[in-house]
Design a protein around this motif. Structure first.
Motif, PDB file in Angstrom:
ATOM      1  N   PHE A 166       0.812  -1.205   0.000  1.00 40.09           N
ATOM      2  CA  PHE A 166       0.000   0.000   0.000  1.00 40.09           C
ATOM      3  C   PHE A 166       0.850   1.262   0.000  1.00 40.09           C
ATOM      4  CE2 PHE A 166      -2.895  -3.068   2.040  1.00 40.09           C
ATOM      5  CZ  PHE A 166      -4.039  -2.865   1.296  1.00 40.09           C
ATOM      6  N   ALA A 167       0.276   2.320  -0.501  1.00 39.92           N
ATOM      7  CA  ALA A 167       0.774   3.676  -0.267  1.00 39.92           C
ATOM      8  C   ALA A 167      -0.207   4.309   0.714  1.00 39.92           C
ATOM      9  CB  ALA A 167       0.816   4.480  -1.559  1.00 39.92           C
ATOM     10  N   THR A 168       0.295   5.097   1.654  1.00 39.08           N
ATOM     11  CA  THR A 168      -0.610   5.794   2.554  1.00 39.08           C
ATOM     12  C   THR A 168      -1.435   6.801   1.765  1.00 39.08           C
ATOM     13  OG1 THR A 168       0.934   7.580   3.068  1.00 39.08           O
ATOM     14  CG2 THR A 168       1.096   5.566   4.407  1.00 39.08           C
ATOM     15  N   THR A 169      -2.461   7.323   2.393  1.00 40.83           N
ATOM     16  CA  THR A 169      -3.297   8.316   1.720  1.00 40.83           C
ATOM     17  C   THR A 169      -2.484   9.552   1.345  1.00 40.83           C
ATOM     18  OG1 THR A 169      -5.306   7.551   2.829  1.00 40.83           O
ATOM     19  CG2 THR A 169      -5.326   9.802   1.982  1.00 40.83           C
ATOM     20  N   ASP A 170      -1.622   9.996   2.252  1.00 41.71           N
ATOM     21  CA  ASP A 170      -0.784  11.164   1.952  1.00 41.71           C
ATOM     22  C   ASP A 170       0.196  10.864   0.822  1.00 41.71           C
ATOM     23  OD1 ASP A 170      -1.994  12.777   3.827  1.00 41.71           O
ATOM     24  OD2 ASP A 170      -0.518  12.379   5.403  1.00 41.71           O
ATOM     25  N   GLN A 171       0.776   9.659   0.823  1.00 43.45           N
ATOM     26  CA  GLN A 171       1.688   9.275  -0.254  1.00 43.45           C
ATOM     27  C   GLN A 171       0.950   9.220  -1.594  1.00 43.45           C
ATOM     28  OE1 GLN A 171       3.126   5.554   1.318  1.00 43.45           O
ATOM     29  NE2 GLN A 171       4.992   6.475   2.172  1.00 43.45           N
TER      30      GLN A 171
END
Length: 211
Positions: free
Chosen positions: A98-103
């Protein structure tokens, strides 16, 4: 006889670059036409790729990131938390990165400050010249159209990109799934960023506990 000398490349650049920034089309996960459903005990999940358009879709492709909409139905009598006891894997069992939401936002957003490069068009001039019947130059006028077009194109694209990015970030935050509760008997929708260059089948996995 009158002749007009226009800086053709500059004008063409304006026509092409003037529409560079793109609007953001809201995804609205609740309204998507999800495909096949996979089930794990009392958890049913559906997913949808190819959510973005224009600049955002191009960024998604270039960055090796996939934004995915999820529809998760919890038919059990207990709650689960996404990313904790309810995980996402590929259908072949391999883990999802996953990528974080910010990323996800940082990787896919439009670079609004980039559009101030259009200020380089400010020196552009519209030149007209008039000559007599013998070809002798009589008058020449230079109109500094770039002083209007350069800042105008820059600001138009800057605010267009900024507003689109704000809408994009707002929807990512609204449908944040990490550590979110999936209550018993409820359906939850979300958006997640996955680091992948492929559109692979996804499934939900439950980590059972004796507690």
């Amino acid at each position: 006889m009158k002749s007009i000398n226009i800086k053709i490349l500059a004008i063409l650049s304006i026509l092409v670059l003037g529409s560079c920034a793109s609007r953001y089309s809201e995804i609205e996960p609740e309204s998507l036409p999800y495909g096949s459903m996979n089930k794990n005990k009392d958890i049913a999940m559906q997913f949808q790729y190819r959510l973005l358009s224009k600049k955002y879709a191009s960024k998604e492709k270039n960055k090796g990131l996939k934004l995915v909409a999820l529809k998760i139905l919890n038919n059990s009598d207990k709650s689960y938390f996404f990313g904790e006891d309810l995980r996402l894997t590929y259908n072949d069992g391999s883990p999802v990165v996953f990528a974080t939401t910010d990323q996800t936002y940082d990787m896919l957003k439009q670079k609004s400050g980039f559009y101030f490069l259009y200020l380089l068009l400010s020196p552009t001039k519209f030149t007209t010249s008039r000559s007599d019947q013998y070809g002798n130059m009589q008058t020449t006028n230079n109109i500094p159209i770039g002083l209007l077009i350069g800042p105008g194109i820059s600001l138009l694209n800057f605010f267009k990109a900024k507003n689109a990015n704000n809408s994009f970030k707002a929807e990512l935050d609204k449908y944040e799934l990490f550590n979110k509760e999936i209550p018993a008997g409820k359906t939850v929708y979300g958006l997640v960023g996955i680091k992948s260059t492929q559109f692979k089948e996804l499934k939900a996995e439950i980590e059972f506990s004796d507690n």
